[in-house]
Enzyme design. Structure first.
Site, PDB file in Angstrom:
ATOM      1  N   LYS A  67       0.931  -1.133   0.211  1.00 62.24           N
ATOM      2  CA  LYS A  67      -0.022  -0.017  -0.054  1.00 62.24           C
ATOM      3  C   LYS A  67       0.835   1.258  -0.100  1.00 62.24           C
ATOM      4  CE  LYS A  67      -4.198   0.589   2.446  1.00 62.24           C
ATOM      5  NZ  LYS A  67      -4.988   0.890   3.820  1.00 62.24           N
TER       6      LYS A  67
HETATM    7  C1  E4P Z   1      -8.112   1.834   3.672  1.00 66.28           C
HETATM    8  O1  E4P Z   1      -7.523   1.048   3.037  1.00 66.28           O
HETATM    9  C2  E4P Z   1      -7.893   2.562   4.745  1.00 66.28           C
HETATM   10  O2  E4P Z   1      -7.044   1.403   5.706  1.00 66.28           O
HETATM   11  C3  E4P Z   1      -9.177   2.881   5.689  1.00 66.28           C
HETATM   12  O3  E4P Z   1     -10.143   2.443   4.848  1.00 66.28           O
HETATM   13  C4  E4P Z   1      -9.266   4.053   6.150  1.00 66.28           C
HETATM   14  O4  E4P Z   1     -10.330   4.161   7.049  1.00 66.28           O
HETATM   15  P1  E4P Z   1     -10.772   5.251   7.869  1.00 66.28           P
HETATM   16  O5  E4P Z   1     -10.855   6.833   7.088  1.00 66.28           O
HETATM   17  O6  E4P Z   1     -11.626   5.071   8.853  1.00 66.28           O
HETATM   18  O7  E4P Z   1      -9.408   5.511   8.810  1.00 66.28           O
END
Ligand code: E4P
Length: 232
Positions: free
Chosen positions: A83
């Site tokens: 990522k």
């Molecule tokens: C996506 O890959 C992220 O890990 C995640 O969806 C972030 O979500 P949040 O905005 O609830 O922290």
């Protein structure tokens, strides 16, 4: 649309992977920072449990360091997707990593323009954060719709992940707009189970069946004498 679980919790993945609905998982530094234990072991265990792509995020801000972290994270398990946060350095790192055949999930994407740049750099997945858009009063459904439209119109093959999912309605929006994947927290996956008519219906079936005790006897006998029940 495939469902990923958005978590750093092995216990949560152990529980929900038993439902048979998970095609992958996403972690991020904030989610992993809440957990005890070695982050590499956590990622490996989640990979084994979901048997599909699991995103593990780089934290460096320079392209070369991002690439080095990405290569090392990829070594953790064959299911690891690297990522990479969206910015100029992230695009450069994505281009290098995908050029080496390493799958990249480009994260922190909030607009169709960013999504097209991510896809241009070769991102395997592009994560659009719906909840965080809603938090600043931007219509997340409209942004996701625009990304889907741009990708379809131009033949982009990067898969769209609806991320930052806060409630079941986000999942329905993502699916109806044509996202390939939604990455959903365990809490929201559990909310997706619920409907009052399901609970009431099951209760009614049980009560009606129990009003005929001989039927219960019959079903227990059927199970006992079934060759399938000896398989355990
Ligand atoms: C996506 O890959 C992220 O890990 C995640 O969806 C972030 O979500 P949040 O905005 O609830 O922290």
């Amino acid at each position: 649309m495939r469902l990923f679980i958005d978590t750093g919790s092995v216990a949560e993945v152990e529980e929900i992977s038993r439902w048979g609905v998970l095609a992958g998982a996403t972690t991020n530094p904030s989610l992993l920072a809440k957990e005890h234990g070695d982050p590499g072991e956590i990622v490996r265990r989640i990979c084994d449990l979901v048997g599909g792509p699991v995103s593990a995020e780089v934290v460096s801000t320079e392209p070369a360091a991002m690439v080095a972290e990405g290569r090392a994270l990829r070594e953790l398990h064959e299911h690891v997707t690297v990522k990479v946060p969206f910015d100029e350095a992230g695009l450069e790192a994505t281009h290098t990593l995908t050029g080496e055949g390493i799958a990249v999930n480009m994260t922190l994407v909030f607009s169709a323009n960013q999504a097209m740049l991510a896809a241009g750099a070769g991102a395997t997945y592009v994560s659009c954060f719906m909840g965080r858009l809603d938090d600043i009063s931007v219509d997340s459904g409209a942004v996701v719709a625009e990304i889907v439209e741009c990708f379809r119109a131009t033949g982009v093959t990067s898969e769209i992940i609806a991320a930052s999912i806060r409630h079941p309605e986000h999942v329905i929006t993502a699916a109806s707009l044509g996202c390939e994947i939604a990455t959903v927290p365990g809490k929201v996956l559990k909310q997706m189970l619920e409907h009052p008519l399901t609970a009431a219906g099951a209760e009614r079936f049980r009560a009606d069946w129990e009003s005929r005790p001989e039927f219960g006897e019959w079903l227990r006998g059927l199970v006992e004498h079934s060759p399938a029940s000896s398989k355990g």
